[in-house]
Scaffold this motif. Structure first.
Motif, PDB file in Angstrom:
ATOM      1  N   GLN A 200      -9.891   1.348  -0.742  1.00  0.00           N
ATOM      2  CA  GLN A 200     -11.317   1.009  -0.630  1.00  0.00           C
ATOM      3  C   GLN A 200     -12.186   2.257  -0.767  1.00  0.00           C
ATOM      4  N   LEU A 201     -11.643   3.415  -0.363  1.00  0.00           N
ATOM      5  CA  LEU A 201     -12.438   4.651  -0.349  1.00  0.00           C
ATOM      6  C   LEU A 201     -12.375   5.405  -1.676  1.00  0.00           C
ATOM      7  N   SER A 202     -11.432   5.040  -2.537  1.00  0.00           N
ATOM      8  CA  SER A 202     -11.182   5.873  -3.720  1.00  0.00           C
ATOM      9  C   SER A 202     -12.099   5.543  -4.895  1.00  0.00           C
ATOM     10  N   ASP A 203     -12.391   6.592  -5.680  1.00  0.00           N
ATOM     11  CA  ASP A 203     -13.233   6.438  -6.873  1.00  0.00           C
ATOM     12  C   ASP A 203     -12.394   6.184  -8.114  1.00  0.00           C
ATOM     13  N   LEU A 204     -11.150   6.673  -8.075  1.00  0.00           N
ATOM     14  CA  LEU A 204     -10.220   6.451  -9.196  1.00  0.00           C
ATOM     15  C   LEU A 204      -8.932   5.949  -8.597  1.00  0.00           C
ATOM     16  N   LEU A 205      -8.373   4.866  -9.165  1.00  0.00           N
ATOM     17  CA  LEU A 205      -7.155   4.302  -8.598  1.00  0.00           C
ATOM     18  C   LEU A 205      -6.083   4.221  -9.678  1.00  0.00           C
ATOM     19  N   PHE A 206      -5.039   4.994  -9.498  1.00  0.00           N
ATOM     20  CA  PHE A 206      -3.935   5.041 -10.471  1.00  0.00           C
ATOM     21  C   PHE A 206      -2.800   4.163  -9.961  1.00  0.00           C
ATOM     22  N   THR A 207      -2.522   3.078 -10.685  1.00  0.00           N
ATOM     23  CA  THR A 207      -1.518   2.115 -10.221  1.00  0.00           C
ATOM     24  C   THR A 207      -0.193   2.301 -10.957  1.00  0.00           C
ATOM     25  N   PRO A 208       0.936   2.016 -10.249  1.00  0.00           N
ATOM     26  CA  PRO A 208       2.246   2.171 -10.885  1.00  0.00           C
ATOM     27  C   PRO A 208       2.705   0.942 -11.657  1.00  0.00           C
ATOM     28  N   SER A 209       2.133  -0.223 -11.323  1.00  0.00           N
ATOM     29  CA  SER A 209       2.579  -1.460 -11.983  1.00  0.00           C
ATOM     30  C   SER A 209       1.445  -2.479 -11.929  1.00  0.00           C
ATOM     31  N   ALA A 210       1.541  -3.505 -12.777  1.00  0.00           N
ATOM     32  CA  ALA A 210       0.412  -4.429 -12.967  1.00  0.00           C
ATOM     33  C   ALA A 210       0.067  -5.206 -11.692  1.00  0.00           C
ATOM     34  N   ASP A 211       1.048  -5.428 -10.812  1.00  0.00           N
ATOM     35  CA  ASP A 211       0.722  -6.133  -9.564  1.00  0.00           C
ATOM     36  C   ASP A 211      -0.297  -5.331  -8.746  1.00  0.00           C
ATOM     37  N   GLY A 212      -0.257  -4.012  -8.868  1.00  0.00           N
ATOM     38  CA  GLY A 212      -1.232  -3.160  -8.177  1.00  0.00           C
ATOM     39  C   GLY A 212      -2.649  -3.448  -8.660  1.00  0.00           C
ATOM     40  N   ASP A 213      -2.813  -3.590  -9.960  1.00  0.00           N
ATOM     41  CA  ASP A 213      -4.137  -3.901 -10.525  1.00  0.00           C
ATOM     42  C   ASP A 213      -4.640  -5.236  -9.989  1.00  0.00           C
ATOM     43  N   GLU A 214      -3.729  -6.216  -9.984  1.00  0.00           N
ATOM     44  CA  GLU A 214      -4.130  -7.557  -9.512  1.00  0.00           C
ATOM     45  C   GLU A 214      -4.572  -7.516  -8.055  1.00  0.00           C
TER      46      GLU A 214
END
Ligand code: UD1
Length: 367
Positions: A139-153
């Motif tokens: 919630q606090l981050s300006d950039l979010l780097f995800t390892p897999s598509a479930d993270g994006d969802e």
């Protein structure tokens, strides 16, 4: 552009190492590395810096152990003056440990941009301290780097703006890919085979002493032929002391000190199975194609089940016994590197390069 990285606990080091390396190839980037000191034993920290060929931290905040509130507060108090002094353009935080959320909170209050590496993972189990750390950091981050598509969802469902989210792959696998050849040369001598490799440190497994005792008894009797190698985390070592655990001389269970990265990776690759409650090990075994039995009711890394080798056995000792038997009954599949690379999309050894490109491009665009 000045980038400040915050690391604190063992699982942060293998995630930060490839990002530091990838950013070092960009001449416009200056980097500062801050170690909070959450993990301070040489076996939990120093040896990882050496083996991962990481630069020594510019600063060590030396916060050490404490309750969650004490540890988180100590990191925040020590980190705030560092941030005011160093004035980075962007702070990178990693994973889900107390150091991650503490640093992100300080940044957001001071208006410093934060990027979270390994964003979006959710177990939906709020009794885990790491889940609280994940939710708040994202919630606090300006950039979010995800390892897999479930993270994006997960992030989109929680209302995170899609422009902040970048699916980059798994930085922990970057380190594994780079160091697997060196690890293979470090296979420890005199290892009995076949063996299962065990790690345990979650409060849900090691702070319930009656359960811990039962678990150790079960692990000692999984199969007549199976040796059990168990590198013991400091938290678990304390609990074993509390229950007065003494290994009987004919037990197949071998208690070891925490292992360095390369030795542990070598043991993972050759193990008949890995039994764990760790997050990162679920990912590493998936990449290596080694069966993993996870002693948890849930996982924030469901892709290791759907596309990988992981299965949840929860807190059910019968399930653990049955799963171990099943694994031993199956011939071990050998995985070629081509197979591995297609198993989970973007777990290919290049996640950190993608992160570096996005950061550098963003800075050129004035973001
Ligand atoms: C932390 C992370 C967890 C991560 C794990 C990996 C949090 C909330 N938890 O758990 O997500 O999977 O690291 O290792 O951030 N201790 C030592 N020496 C050390 C470090 C710790 O003796 O170098 C002892 C401490 O005194 C404490 C216990 O181990 O009693 C737990 O350490 P702590 O940093 O609180 O959390 P971990 O259980 O290691």
């Amino acid at each position: 552009m000045h980038i400040l990285h915050v690391v604190g606990a063992r699982p942060n080091f293998m995630k930060a190492a490839p990002v530091l390396r990838a950013l070092s190839h960009h001449p416009t980037v200056r980097q500062t590395l801050v170690h909070t000191g959450q993990h301070y034993d040489a076996a939990m920290s120093d040896v990882f810096f050496q083996q991962l060929e990481m630069p020594q931290p510019d600063l060590n905040l030396g916060v050490g152990s404490g309750t969650h509130a004490q540890q988180t507060a100590a990191i925040m108090q020590a980190f705030e003056p560092v941030l005011l002094d160093r004035k980075p353009h962007l702070v990178l935080v990693y994973g889900d440990v107390n150091s991650t959320v503490a640093a992100a909170l300080v940044c957001s209050k001071l208006g410093v941009r934060v990027a979270h590496v390994e964003a979006g993972l959710r177990s939906r189990d709020r009794s885990m301290p790491e889940e609280i750390n994940r939710l708040l950091t994202d919630q606090l981050s300006d950039l979010l780097f995800t390892p897999s598509a479930d993270g994006d969802e997960n992030l989109l469902r929680e209302g995170v703006d899609s422009s902040k989210i970048h699916l980059v792959g798994n930085v922990m696998i970057d380190t594994l890919v780079r160091l697997l050849p060196s690890a293979q040369e470090r296979f420890p001598p005199n290892v009995p085979r076949p063996y299962g490799l065990v790690t345990l440190h979650r409060p849900s497994n090691v702070d319930d002493l009656a359960w811990l005792r039962q678990l150790l008894t079960t692990l000692s009797a999984l199969d007549d032929q199976l040796h059990i190698l168990f590198p013991v985390h400091p938290r678990t070592r304390q609990r074993l002391g509390e229950i007065g655990f003494v290994r009987s001389p004919d037990s197949p269970l071998r208690l070891l000190d925490p292992l360095p990265y390369l030795e542990f990776l070598a043991l993972q690759q050759q193990a008949a199975m890995v039994i764990t409650d760790s997050g990162g090990i679920q990912e590493e075994t998936t990449f290596l194609g080694v069966p993993c039995l996870t002693l948890r009711e849930n996982t924030e890394r469901p892709i290791t089940i759907t596309l990988g080798t992981n299965q949840l056995v929860g807190r059910d000792l019968n399930k653990l016994r049955d799963a171990a038997k099943q694994v031993l009954a199956q011939p071990r599949q050998q995985n070629g590197s081509e197979q591995r690379e297609t198993r989970v999309p973007l777990w290919d050894g290049h996640a950190a390069e993608r992160i570096a490109q996005i950061i550098v491009r963003g800075s050129a665009d004035g973001k």
